[in-house]
Design a protein around this motif. Sequence first.
Motif, PDB file in Angstrom:
ATOM      1  N   SER A 101       0.780  -1.073   0.103  1.00  0.00           N
ATOM      2  CA  SER A 101       0.009  -0.133  -0.051  1.00  0.00           C
ATOM      3  C   SER A 101       1.008   1.242   0.125  1.00  0.00           C
ATOM      4  O   SER A 101       0.653   2.104  -0.652  1.00  0.00           O
ATOM      5  CB  SER A 101      -0.900   0.025   1.272  1.00  0.00           C
ATOM      6  OG  SER A 101      -1.406   1.308   1.316  1.00  0.00           O
ATOM      7  N   LYS A 103       3.978   1.492  -1.100  1.00  0.00           N
ATOM      8  CA  LYS A 103       4.462   1.642  -2.345  1.00  0.00           C
ATOM      9  C   LYS A 103       3.767   2.018  -3.415  1.00  0.00           C
ATOM     10  O   LYS A 103       3.901   2.837  -4.330  1.00  0.00           O
ATOM     11  CB  LYS A 103       5.085   0.114  -2.873  1.00  0.00           C
ATOM     12  CG  LYS A 103       5.561  -0.056  -4.341  1.00  0.00           C
ATOM     13  CD  LYS A 103       6.952   0.762  -4.112  1.00  0.00           C
ATOM     14  CE  LYS A 103       7.619   0.556  -5.615  1.00  0.00           C
ATOM     15  NZ  LYS A 103       8.639   1.490  -5.784  1.00  0.00           N
ATOM     16  N   SER A 104       2.375   1.808  -3.332  1.00  0.00           N
ATOM     17  CA  SER A 104       1.380   2.228  -4.262  1.00  0.00           C
ATOM     18  C   SER A 104       1.121   3.801  -4.127  1.00  0.00           C
ATOM     19  O   SER A 104       1.252   4.432  -5.141  1.00  0.00           O
ATOM     20  CB  SER A 104       0.118   1.563  -4.226  1.00  0.00           C
ATOM     21  OG  SER A 104      -0.622   1.581  -2.999  1.00  0.00           O
ATOM     22  N   LEU A 105       1.078   4.154  -2.833  1.00  0.00           N
ATOM     23  CA  LEU A 105       1.332   5.463  -2.580  1.00  0.00           C
ATOM     24  C   LEU A 105       2.337   6.346  -3.251  1.00  0.00           C
ATOM     25  O   LEU A 105       2.432   7.622  -3.670  1.00  0.00           O
ATOM     26  CB  LEU A 105       0.983   5.737  -1.128  1.00  0.00           C
ATOM     27  CG  LEU A 105      -0.326   5.566  -0.444  1.00  0.00           C
ATOM     28  CD1 LEU A 105      -0.256   5.560   1.155  1.00  0.00           C
ATOM     29  CD2 LEU A 105      -1.343   6.444  -1.085  1.00  0.00           C
ATOM     30  N   ASP A 107       4.298   5.394  -5.508  1.00  0.00           N
ATOM     31  CA  ASP A 107       4.233   5.509  -7.119  1.00  0.00           C
ATOM     32  C   ASP A 107       3.172   6.280  -7.625  1.00  0.00           C
ATOM     33  O   ASP A 107       3.567   7.081  -8.610  1.00  0.00           O
ATOM     34  CB  ASP A 107       3.756   4.257  -7.605  1.00  0.00           C
ATOM     35  CG  ASP A 107       4.899   3.044  -7.404  1.00  0.00           C
ATOM     36  OD1 ASP A 107       6.126   3.415  -7.359  1.00  0.00           O
ATOM     37  OD2 ASP A 107       4.376   1.770  -7.259  1.00  0.00           O
ATOM     38  N   SER A 108       2.316   6.702  -6.867  1.00  0.00           N
ATOM     39  CA  SER A 108       0.997   7.831  -7.443  1.00  0.00           C
ATOM     40  C   SER A 108       1.496   9.255  -6.921  1.00  0.00           C
ATOM     41  O   SER A 108       0.765  10.218  -7.385  1.00  0.00           O
ATOM     42  CB  SER A 108      -0.164   7.468  -6.546  1.00  0.00           C
ATOM     43  OG  SER A 108      -0.004   7.606  -5.241  1.00  0.00           O
ATOM     44  N   GLY A 109       2.679   9.462  -6.066  1.00  0.00           N
ATOM     45  CA  GLY A 109       3.232  10.640  -5.784  1.00  0.00           C
ATOM     46  C   GLY A 109       2.369  11.134  -4.598  1.00  0.00           C
ATOM     47  O   GLY A 109       2.471  12.033  -4.082  1.00  0.00           O
ATOM     48  N   ALA A 110       1.808  10.419  -3.803  1.00  0.00           N
ATOM     49  CA  ALA A 110       0.902  10.861  -2.569  1.00  0.00           C
ATOM     50  C   ALA A 110       1.926  11.081  -1.719  1.00  0.00           C
ATOM     51  O   ALA A 110       1.650  11.982  -0.851  1.00  0.00           O
ATOM     52  CB  ALA A 110      -0.272   9.984  -2.408  1.00  0.00           C
ATOM     53  N   TYR A 116       7.833   6.737   2.369  1.00  0.00           N
ATOM     54  CA  TYR A 116       7.675   5.447   2.198  1.00  0.00           C
ATOM     55  C   TYR A 116       8.529   4.776   3.082  1.00  0.00           C
ATOM     56  O   TYR A 116       8.303   3.577   3.572  1.00  0.00           O
ATOM     57  CB  TYR A 116       8.072   5.239   0.720  1.00  0.00           C
ATOM     58  CG  TYR A 116       8.082   3.769   0.413  1.00  0.00           C
ATOM     59  CD1 TYR A 116       7.083   3.164   0.237  1.00  0.00           C
ATOM     60  CD2 TYR A 116       9.571   3.374   0.154  1.00  0.00           C
ATOM     61  CE1 TYR A 116       7.323   1.523  -0.300  1.00  0.00           C
ATOM     62  CE2 TYR A 116       9.464   1.860  -0.345  1.00  0.00           C
ATOM     63  CZ  TYR A 116       8.461   1.276  -0.306  1.00  0.00           C
ATOM     64  OH  TYR A 116       8.646  -0.108  -0.549  1.00  0.00           O
TER      65      TYR A 116
END
Length: 125
Positions: A101, A103-105, A107-110, A116
């Motif tokens: 989760s 990592k997906s944040l 990758d999305s730039g959040a 991270y």
Amino acid sequence: MDSFWDFLWLTISVFFFMAYLMVLFNVIADLFSDREASGWTKAIWVFFLIFVPALTALIYLIARGGGMADRQRAKMSALREQNDAYIRDVAGSAPADQIASAKSLLDSGAISASEYEQLKAKALA
């Protein structure tokens, strides 16, 4: 207490009285938890439980004993499901899921790379 036999009789009497009270309270609890019984039916059962308690409790157990077991089983099943849901909610997700989760944040730039790394370290701790 004058003798052993008086004490024994008292002990047996108290045992049966407590057993009777347990049956009576279980009958009353089951009666009021039964959603299928109407108010008048419940009132009639309570009336007879007050004026002829032992006989009424015995008749209730014979006539509605199976329903008592089913309602108790359903209640315990619902409590078990609530408990399992609470445990799943409190336990959270696995560390691998938390890292994925995060990592997906990332990758999305959040979140930033340092955030991270903090989330990753927290998940692995």
